[in-house]
Scaffold this active site. Structure first.
Site, PDB file in Angstrom:
ATOM      1  N   PRO A 152       0.823  -1.209   0.000  1.00  0.00           N
ATOM      2  CA  PRO A 152       0.000   0.000   0.000  1.00  0.00           C
ATOM      3  C   PRO A 152       0.862   1.267   0.000  1.00  0.00           C
ATOM      4  CG  PRO A 152      -0.538  -1.458   1.849  1.00  0.00           C
ATOM      5  CD  PRO A 152       0.695  -1.981   1.211  1.00  0.00           C
ATOM      6  N   GLU A 153       0.719   2.053  -1.041  1.00  0.00           N
ATOM      7  CA  GLU A 153       1.353   3.359  -1.101  1.00  0.00           C
ATOM      8  C   GLU A 153       0.216   4.386  -1.103  1.00  0.00           C
ATOM      9  OE1 GLU A 153       4.347   3.531  -4.235  1.00  0.00           O
ATOM     10  OE2 GLU A 153       4.666   1.374  -4.100  1.00  0.00           O
ATOM     11  N   ARG A 196      16.670  -0.487  -2.984  1.00  0.00           N
ATOM     12  CA  ARG A 196      15.450  -1.191  -3.373  1.00  0.00           C
ATOM     13  C   ARG A 196      15.555  -1.732  -4.789  1.00  0.00           C
ATOM     14  NH1 ARG A 196      14.675  -2.286   0.969  1.00  0.00           N
ATOM     15  NH2 ARG A 196      13.548  -1.100   2.524  1.00  0.00           N
ATOM     16  N   LYS A 212       1.408   7.408   3.875  1.00  0.00           N
ATOM     17  CA  LYS A 212       0.793   6.069   3.862  1.00  0.00           C
ATOM     18  C   LYS A 212       0.127   5.737   5.197  1.00  0.00           C
ATOM     19  CE  LYS A 212       4.734   4.996   0.979  1.00  0.00           C
ATOM     20  NZ  LYS A 212       6.124   4.502   1.036  1.00  0.00           N
TER      21      LYS A 212
END
Length: 301
Positions: free
Chosen positions: A2-3, A291, A59
């Site tokens: 979830p962003e 990342r 978020k």
DNA sequence: AAGATTGTTGCTTA
DNA sequence: TTAAGCAACAATCT
């Protein structure tokens, strides 16, 4: 994961469903997890209380409570889900066309992944409302948290977040000033919540593809034109993702257990080795800003 | 079977 | 003082 668009979708949906409903019972399914943050004192704050508003900072979901001057914070981190189940009345459900509902159970139609049914083995917390509806907090990897804070602590937390990308305050002047005297990659900047709220790994990659900027570009090498464009594309991509109710890559589902529809528009994320939609190149993947990062070597400079 | 997955924090180093 | 980078966290998948 979830962003911003996913959390925004959950927030908007839940506002229509749980506002001003009385919380009659809290069930902690995962007692070993002090992470859940809701213990004895928290129960008494929540019990017989009402959620009067829901906001979002990056978020993070912020539930305003009517009594006790407290705010309930919920962060979904990577695999957190908030699933709302209306009162399981089979007759009512049939009339309204909830075809996937099994009488007496909580199965939702056609949902995938760990969002298929609630409660499930990943359910950490259950909110029971007086109208018999329930809100489930599920979290496979237990990174997410639920926390009660006072106004002072809430303000401090909100202060730590950079501007909302959709806000007017996120503009060329702001981004230019942020990039001044920094030498890190543009991807690291987009992921830094203190500088810009709500962007995570998926949207960072999609934004930089659309802006045609390589994620490892040092920010001091960006031209004004590129900075202007990045600001524009950030807003464009996030707006579209909100419109399509977010992206489901692995675990994300909305409060009804449904997948996000932005997945169909992903240009680079999760497309390693596949052909770029914009040119004859191939989507590459490497570690940037700590990342997994997807980009097209030919389209992005 | 080690490494990757990711949002955030906290530590270390420059 | 602040920025940057990396390990750590959890649990699962490859």
């Amino acid at each position: 994961m979830p962003e911003l668009p996913e959390v925004e979708t959950i927030k908007n949906d839940l506002k229509r469903k749980i506002l001003n409903k009385k919380i009659v019972r809290i069930v902690l399914k995962d007692k070993k997890q002090a992470r859940a943050g809701i213990t004895g004192a928290g129960f008494s704050v929540l019990k017989n209380n009402y959620i009067t508003n829901i906001n979002r900072a990056g978020k993070l979901l912020i539930f305003k409570l009517r009594n006790k001057n407290k705010y309930l914070l919920i962060h979904l981190k990577m695999t957190g889900q908030l699933i709302y189940i209306p009162h399981p009345n089979p007759l009512l459900r049939k009339e309204r066309g909830y075809k996937g509902m099994i009488a007496g159970g909580h199965k939702l139609s056609d949902s995938t992944g760990v969002g298929g049914e609630s409660p499930n083995k990943y359910t950490r917390l259950i909110f029971n409302f007086s109208d018999k509806s329930k809100l489930f907090f599920n979290d496979l990897r237990k990174f997410g948290y639920v926390k009660l804070v006072g106004l002072k602590e809430l303000d401090k937390i909100i202060e730590g977040y950079g501007p909302e990308p959709m806000d007017k305050s996120f503009n060329f002047i702001y981004l230019k000033s942020v990039l001044k005297n920094r030498r890190t990659s543009i991807k690291a900047i987009l992921l830094n919540q203190k500088l810009i709220s709500g962007i995570g790994n998926i949207y960072a990659d999609e934004i930089l593809f659309r802006a045609r900027v390589k994620p490892d570009r040092r920010v001091n090498s960006l031209s004004d034109k590129e900075i202007t464009n990045i600001v524009k594309v950030v807003k464009l991509i996030l707006e579209k993702a909100i419109k399509y109710r977010g992206t489901t890559f692995s675990d994300y589902v909305d409060s009804r257990g449904k997948r996000g529809n932005f997945s169909q528009f992903l240009q680079v994320y999760g497309r390693t080795g596949e052909k770029c939609f914009g040119c004859q190149g191939v989507v590459k993947k490497e570690k940037i800003a700590g990342r997994g990062t997807h980009y097209c070597e030919r389209c992005q400079k």
